[in-house]
Enzyme design. Sequence first.
Site, mmCIF file in Angstrom:
data_model
loop_
_atom_site.group_PDB
_atom_site.id
_atom_site.type_symbol
_atom_site.label_atom_id
_atom_site.label_comp_id
_atom_site.label_asym_id
_atom_site.label_seq_id
_atom_site.Cartn_x
_atom_site.Cartn_y
_atom_site.Cartn_z
ATOM 1 N N HIS A 106 0.828 -1.203 0.000
ATOM 2 C CA HIS A 106 0.000 0.000 0.000
ATOM 3 C C HIS A 106 0.874 1.270 0.000
ATOM 4 C CE1 HIS A 106 -3.770 2.214 1.120
ATOM 5 N NE2 HIS A 106 -2.888 3.057 1.635
ATOM 6 N N GLU A 107 1.813 1.339 0.925
ATOM 7 C CA GLU A 107 2.631 2.556 1.037
ATOM 8 C C GLU A 107 3.576 2.698 -0.158
ATOM 9 O OE1 GLU A 107 1.644 4.730 2.955
ATOM 10 O OE2 GLU A 107 0.459 3.515 4.340
ATOM 11 N N HIS A 155 1.706 4.169 -2.945
ATOM 12 C CA HIS A 155 1.609 5.636 -2.842
ATOM 13 C C HIS A 155 2.853 6.302 -3.426
ATOM 14 C CE1 HIS A 155 -2.170 5.978 -0.868
ATOM 15 N NE2 HIS A 155 -1.798 5.564 0.327
ATOM 16 N N HIS A 183 -5.712 6.416 -3.093
ATOM 17 C CA HIS A 183 -6.539 5.361 -2.506
ATOM 18 C C HIS A 183 -7.536 4.868 -3.543
ATOM 19 C CE1 HIS A 183 -5.380 6.744 1.729
ATOM 20 N NE2 HIS A 183 -4.716 5.650 1.394
ATOM 21 N N CYS A 184 -7.789 3.567 -3.501
ATOM 22 C CA CYS A 184 -8.664 2.923 -4.483
ATOM 23 C C CYS A 184 -10.032 2.690 -3.860
ATOM 24 C CB CYS A 184 -8.033 1.591 -4.903
ATOM 25 S SG CYS A 184 -8.993 0.704 -6.135
ATOM 26 N N CYS A 192 -9.024 -4.103 -2.976
ATOM 27 C CA CYS A 192 -7.724 -3.709 -3.527
ATOM 28 C C CYS A 192 -6.804 -3.258 -2.391
ATOM 29 C CB CYS A 192 -7.898 -2.577 -4.539
ATOM 30 S SG CYS A 192 -6.339 -1.892 -5.138
ATOM 31 N N CYS A 231 -5.074 -0.405 -10.584
ATOM 32 C CA CYS A 231 -3.920 0.053 -9.799
ATOM 33 C C CYS A 231 -2.640 -0.612 -10.290
ATOM 34 C CB CYS A 231 -4.131 -0.231 -8.311
ATOM 35 S SG CYS A 231 -5.407 0.805 -7.565
HETATM 36 ZN ZN LIG Z 1 -2.933 5.082 1.993
HETATM 37 ZN ZN LIG Z 2 -7.133 -0.553 -6.882
#
Ligand SMILES: [Zn+2]
Ligand SMILES: [Zn+2]
Length: 183
Positions: free
Chosen positions: A133-134, A137, A143-144, A149, A171
Amino acid sequence: MKIGILPVGEIAPDVLLGVQQGLVKTFPDIACTIIKRVMPVPKLAFDKKRNQYSSSVILNEIRSYASKHEKFHGVLGVVDVDIFVPELNYVFGEAYTPGKAALISLWRLKPKFYGESAGADVFLLRALKESIHELGHTLGLPHCPRSLCVMHFSNSIFDTDKKQSLLCDQCYLQAALAISNIG
Ligand SMILES: [Zn+2]
Ligand SMILES: [Zn+2]
């Protein structure tokens, strides 16, 4: 694209290894190195009133590490203290979007923190999800809206457990494009 995983304070080697292996499987064309040097948790980050550490202060230190080590296109710091940003009670991590520095905290990913009896596999999976996740970014991914996801925002550990350790198709394409631009 080369990513460095930077322990901020002492971090169990198996967690770092799990994150490294998971990241390589998730993102196309990335190499991932565990940095041997441990960066101390910056003392300045500690907030006495909250008894927590400022995520942004730690992230800033990671960014200066990244700018001094240009062989890495991104550096993911892993810390085992409770971190916060001023507007939230806590965060699982923080990153520059886009940028070269990201941070995750293991503190609230441990089953024990919630009185759960779940084992190391649950803990490792959570750490991997937050790492993806990070890092997402840092590649510019927002954010999705899809709750499964990995780029979906985690408001609590329930959200983290619900989402998969995978980027959705959209993504993934965005990440692949960002990585191919970095080369
Ligand atoms: Zn985030
Ligand atoms: Zn996504």
